[in-house]
Design a protein around this motif. Structure first.
Motif, PDB file in Angstrom:
ATOM      1  N   SER A   1      -3.588  63.193  -3.947  1.00  0.00           N
ATOM      2  CA  SER A   1      -3.475  61.776  -5.334  1.00  0.00           C
ATOM      3  C   SER A   1      -2.775  62.537  -6.346  1.00  0.00           C
ATOM      4  O   SER A   1      -2.095  61.289  -7.023  1.00  0.00           O
ATOM      5  CB  SER A   1      -4.994  61.161  -5.337  1.00  0.00           C
ATOM      6  OG  SER A   1      -5.022  60.590  -6.689  1.00  0.00           O
ATOM      7  N   LEU A   2      -3.378  63.822  -6.486  1.00  0.00           N
ATOM      8  CA  LEU A   2      -2.711  64.507  -8.430  1.00  0.00           C
ATOM      9  C   LEU A   2      -1.317  64.622  -7.932  1.00  0.00           C
ATOM     10  O   LEU A   2      -0.366  64.385  -8.657  1.00  0.00           O
ATOM     11  CB  LEU A   2      -2.954  65.560  -7.874  1.00  0.00           C
ATOM     12  CG  LEU A   2      -5.192  65.218  -8.773  1.00  0.00           C
ATOM     13  CD1 LEU A   2      -5.507  66.970  -8.807  1.00  0.00           C
ATOM     14  CD2 LEU A   2      -5.054  64.515  -9.989  1.00  0.00           C
TER      15      LEU A   2
ATOM     16  N   GLU B   1       0.455  60.976  -8.295  1.00  0.00           N
ATOM     17  CA  GLU B   1       0.555  60.483  -9.426  1.00  0.00           C
ATOM     18  C   GLU B   1       1.915  61.993 -10.361  1.00  0.00           C
ATOM     19  O   GLU B   1       2.945  61.426 -11.588  1.00  0.00           O
ATOM     20  CB  GLU B   1      -0.410  61.247 -10.398  1.00  0.00           C
ATOM     21  CG  GLU B   1       0.132  60.960 -11.864  1.00  0.00           C
ATOM     22  CD  GLU B   1      -1.543  60.624 -12.610  1.00  0.00           C
ATOM     23  OE1 GLU B   1      -1.805  60.520 -13.174  1.00  0.00           O
ATOM     24  OE2 GLU B   1      -2.907  60.578 -12.077  1.00  0.00           O
TER      25      GLU B   1
ATOM     26  N   HIS C   1     -15.117  63.939  -9.285  1.00  0.00           N
ATOM     27  CA  HIS C   1     -15.959  63.918  -8.336  1.00  0.00           C
ATOM     28  C   HIS C   1     -17.592  63.991  -8.209  1.00  0.00           C
ATOM     29  O   HIS C   1     -17.402  64.780  -9.455  1.00  0.00           O
ATOM     30  CB  HIS C   1     -15.172  64.563  -6.990  1.00  0.00           C
ATOM     31  CG  HIS C   1     -14.891  65.775  -7.206  1.00  0.00           C
ATOM     32  ND1 HIS C   1     -14.038  66.384  -6.900  1.00  0.00           N
ATOM     33  CD2 HIS C   1     -15.598  66.669  -7.625  1.00  0.00           C
ATOM     34  CE1 HIS C   1     -14.116  67.345  -6.842  1.00  0.00           C
ATOM     35  NE2 HIS C   1     -15.077  67.504  -7.638  1.00  0.00           N
TER      36      HIS C   1
ATOM     37  N   SER D   1     -14.421  67.042 -10.755  1.00  0.00           N
ATOM     38  CA  SER D   1     -13.090  67.039 -10.361  1.00  0.00           C
ATOM     39  C   SER D   1     -12.368  68.143 -10.420  1.00  0.00           C
ATOM     40  O   SER D   1     -12.247  69.519  -9.833  1.00  0.00           O
ATOM     41  CB  SER D   1     -13.007  66.650 -12.367  1.00  0.00           C
ATOM     42  OG  SER D   1     -12.620  68.049 -13.117  1.00  0.00           O
ATOM     43  N   THR D   2     -10.901  67.628  -9.990  1.00  0.00           N
ATOM     44  CA  THR D   2     -10.329  68.955  -9.238  1.00  0.00           C
ATOM     45  C   THR D   2      -9.054  68.069 -10.421  1.00  0.00           C
ATOM     46  O   THR D   2      -9.128  66.846 -10.705  1.00  0.00           O
ATOM     47  CB  THR D   2      -9.295  67.990  -8.017  1.00  0.00           C
ATOM     48  OG1 THR D   2     -10.655  68.320  -7.004  1.00  0.00           O
ATOM     49  CG2 THR D   2      -8.424  68.363  -7.618  1.00  0.00           C
ATOM     50  N   LYS D   3      -7.964  69.149 -10.288  1.00  0.00           N
ATOM     51  CA  LYS D   3      -7.097  68.798 -11.742  1.00  0.00           C
ATOM     52  C   LYS D   3      -6.400  69.246 -11.228  1.00  0.00           C
ATOM     53  O   LYS D   3      -6.381  70.548 -10.422  1.00  0.00           O
ATOM     54  CB  LYS D   3      -7.637  70.051 -12.442  1.00  0.00           C
ATOM     55  CG  LYS D   3      -9.201  69.521 -13.646  1.00  0.00           C
ATOM     56  CD  LYS D   3      -9.314  70.271 -14.804  1.00  0.00           C
ATOM     57  CE  LYS D   3     -10.755  70.309 -15.566  1.00  0.00           C
ATOM     58  NZ  LYS D   3     -11.858  70.549 -14.469  1.00  0.00           N
TER      59      LYS D   3
ATOM     60  N   ARG E   1      -9.254  64.501 -11.377  1.00  0.00           N
ATOM     61  CA  ARG E   1      -9.794  63.580  -9.990  1.00  0.00           C
ATOM     62  C   ARG E   1     -11.329  63.893 -10.429  1.00  0.00           C
ATOM     63  O   ARG E   1     -11.405  64.850 -10.063  1.00  0.00           O
ATOM     64  CB  ARG E   1      -9.319  63.354  -9.055  1.00  0.00           C
ATOM     65  CG  ARG E   1      -7.689  63.001  -8.818  1.00  0.00           C
ATOM     66  CD  ARG E   1      -7.680  61.472  -9.268  1.00  0.00           C
ATOM     67  NE  ARG E   1      -6.042  60.851  -8.972  1.00  0.00           N
ATOM     68  CZ  ARG E   1      -4.704  60.873  -9.674  1.00  0.00           C
ATOM     69  NH1 ARG E   1      -5.233  61.480 -11.148  1.00  0.00           N
ATOM     70  NH2 ARG E   1      -4.378  60.212  -9.587  1.00  0.00           N
TER      71      ARG E   1
ATOM     72  N   ASP F   1      -7.732  64.708  -0.604  1.00  0.00           N
ATOM     73  CA  ASP F   1      -7.720  63.270  -0.925  1.00  0.00           C
ATOM     74  C   ASP F   1      -7.212  63.422  -2.051  1.00  0.00           C
ATOM     75  O   ASP F   1      -5.883  62.705  -2.592  1.00  0.00           O
ATOM     76  CB  ASP F   1      -8.360  62.164  -0.565  1.00  0.00           C
ATOM     77  CG  ASP F   1      -8.526  61.976   0.766  1.00  0.00           C
ATOM     78  OD1 ASP F   1      -7.658  62.607   1.704  1.00  0.00           O
ATOM     79  OD2 ASP F   1      -9.519  61.120   1.020  1.00  0.00           O
ATOM     80  N   GLU F   2      -7.633  64.021  -3.381  1.00  0.00           N
ATOM     81  CA  GLU F   2      -7.364  64.200  -4.416  1.00  0.00           C
ATOM     82  C   GLU F   2      -5.971  65.340  -4.255  1.00  0.00           C
ATOM     83  O   GLU F   2      -5.567  64.893  -5.437  1.00  0.00           O
ATOM     84  CB  GLU F   2      -8.728  65.038  -4.654  1.00  0.00           C
ATOM     85  CG  GLU F   2      -9.956  63.856  -4.943  1.00  0.00           C
ATOM     86  CD  GLU F   2     -11.088  64.841  -5.951  1.00  0.00           C
ATOM     87  OE1 GLU F   2     -11.879  63.636  -6.320  1.00  0.00           O
ATOM     88  OE2 GLU F   2     -11.461  65.714  -6.059  1.00  0.00           O
TER      89      GLU F   2
END
Length: 495
Positions: free
Chosen positions: A56-57, A60, A33, A13-15, A31, A52-53
């Motif tokens: 997105s983070l 948000e 993955h 994941s990406t945090k 996110r 992309d992550e």
């Protein structure tokens, strides 16, 4: 309100985390993955997913009128091998760290051509699946079309830096895991070996992880243009920073998809079955180790059991007694890194009977990681490591069972800080250094201490001896099976 934004690209994941200048977490998000495994031993990922992550983070977490992003911190799994062309676009998916074992042939040949002793002497670590150099050689030899377009070498953190600022830079710690391209004594690239292994690749300028790499070139999802971005580093070292486990004598245990151990030392220490690296902060050095799987095995068990959640499995594991009712597992499901250094090792579960339960298997998996930690710690101590204080971090610390098992198996105490989310928080802390003088003890004080239960020592000492013997006595079979897996076309379709 002034804030810093920290992002870590991990294996699963990406945090992202938003933190104020006093270290208080104002928001966090994840996110998930999956990595690509196109064939046994090959572990890759599309770098565009990382970007992309990140966006997105940011969208948000930073979409608030009451906050101003003053700095950005980044970190990521590594050492990874991401080659990009002259425009900064990847020429192929990134080859991941030591869990990718494709370059065994190149390791053997480079040891012969450069001299294994010379590599160890100049680089501080032996060539292994963790090293970047053999993977560069593999790409050059096996994928000449991709190599023809390759111009620069990046990792997850430096990829995000490039996309945010346009800067091409790498931190000294990540470079120290690019064996055999980096001189551990002089802390610089080795031009002649780099040209021999990776001709035509421009190696990046080197800086410390917390230094400014550049400034955001255009607004990105709530991050204004002109915001400073740190150079960043590999996730395990950012994890150590996040809990204050980066002082001399500290050993950081990272409970994640893989298990990582980082001991910060006051002088260069080397071991043929560990990694000697530059530290996260100026003037520091580390003796480090990493297991190829840990949390990945527990995730695998959950999948096999029909998607059972970790809360249920950990609860059932807690009900199984120390020693897992007579089970011993080797957690070498993706080969093993330190101190075994065996990419062809495979997982083994010994002692199974019809009475064993799901909880017994889960406990055996947790205990297997603990045996691996003990093996690594004993190897570190034999190399002269100075371990005065152990700090645990990562998602696996939640609930307390896993760290408790590790303490029982090793006989060592572990400190657990208030915030254990890990590398993204460490990246935020390093970024805060661009706008002030933060103190990690004030940001993230110790919250609890995990102490070993001495009553479990007899059973765990016995199981650890069996664990070591199990590997030695099954190697011939597991290596033969690994060869079959590599040549059987049906295996290439496995997820």
């Amino acid at each position: 309100m002034d804030v810093v934004f920290g992002v870590d690209v991990g294996t699963s994941s990406t945090k992202g985390v938003v933190v104020d200048t006093a270290g208080r977490i104002l928001g966090e998000a994840v996110r998930g993955h999956v990595v690509d495994r196109p064939r046994p031993g090959h572990v890759e990922m599309d770098a565009h997913v990382w970007w992309d992550e990140f966006v997105s983070l940011a969208a948000e977490l930073l979409g608030r009128d009451d906050i101003t992003v003053r700095a950005v911190g980044v970190s990521g799994m590594g050492p990874c091998t991401l080659l990009v062309d002259g425009a900064g676009e990847p020429v192929r998916p990134a080859v991941l760290y030591g869990v990718d074992t494709r370059a065994e042939e190149q390791i053997t040949r480079l040891n012969e051509e450069l001299g294994a002793d010379a590599v160890f002497r100049r680089c501080g670590s032996a060539l292994s699946s963790q090293a970047v150099g053999p993977k560069l050689a593999w790409i050059r030899e096996r994928e000449p079309e991709a190599w023809a377009h390759a111009r620069r070498l990046l990792m997850p953190a430096s990829w995000l830096v490039q996309r945010l600022t346009g800067a091409y830079v790498l931190d000294l710690h990540s470079a120290s895991q690019c064996t055999p391209l980096f001189d551990i004594q002089e802390q610089c690239w080795i031009p002649e070996w780099a040209e021999y292994i990776a001709p035509g690749i421009e190696l990046p300028p080197l800086r410390w992880p917390g230094e400014e790499a550049g400034r955001v070139s255009r607004p990105v999802a709530g991050i204004p243009a002109g915001t400073p971005v740190i150079v960043g580093t590999i996730d395990a070292w950012s994890e150590a920073v996040s809990v204050g486990g980066h002082g001399v004598g500290d050993l950081m245990l990272m409970y994640g998809t893989t298990m990582f151990l980082v001991n910060t030392v006051d002088r260069l220490l080397t071991s043929p079955s560990m990694w000697s690296t530059v530290g996260a902060l100026p003037g520091t050095r580390c003796l480090a180790g990493g297991m190829a799987t840990s949390g990945a095995v527990t995730d695998w068990l959950g999948h096999l059991f029909g998607g059972v959640g970790p809360g249920v499995l950990f609860g059932e594991a807690a009900a199984s007694p120390p020693g897992a009712n007579g089970l011993v597992m080797l957690p070498y499901f993706a080969g093993e890194r330190t101190p075994v250094m065996d990419p062809d090792a495979r997982g083994v579960i010994a002692g199974l009977t019809l009475r064993h339960t799901r909880g017994d298997l889960m406990r055996a998996a947790l205990e297997a990681t603990a045996y691996g930690v003990r093996h690594n710690v004993e190897t570190m101590l034999a190399a002269g490591a100075d371990i005065r204080r152990i700090v645990a971090v990562g998602g696996g610390t939640r609930g307390g069972l896993w760290p408790r098992i590790v303490s029982d198996v090793t006989g060592l105490e572990q400190i657990v800080a208030r915030t254990t989310i890990g590398a993204s928080y460490g990246a935020a802390f390093l970024a805060a250094g661009l706008i002030g003088r933060p103190n990690i003890t004030a940001w993230n004080p110790a919250e609890s201490v995990v102490r070993p239960d001495r009553a479990t020592a007899p059973v765990y000492d016995r199981r650890f001896t069996q664990y070591r013997a199990l590997y030695e006595n099954t190697t011939a079979v597991t290596h033969a099976l690994a060869r079959d897996q590599d040549t059987d076309p049906a295996q290439h379709a496995l997820p």
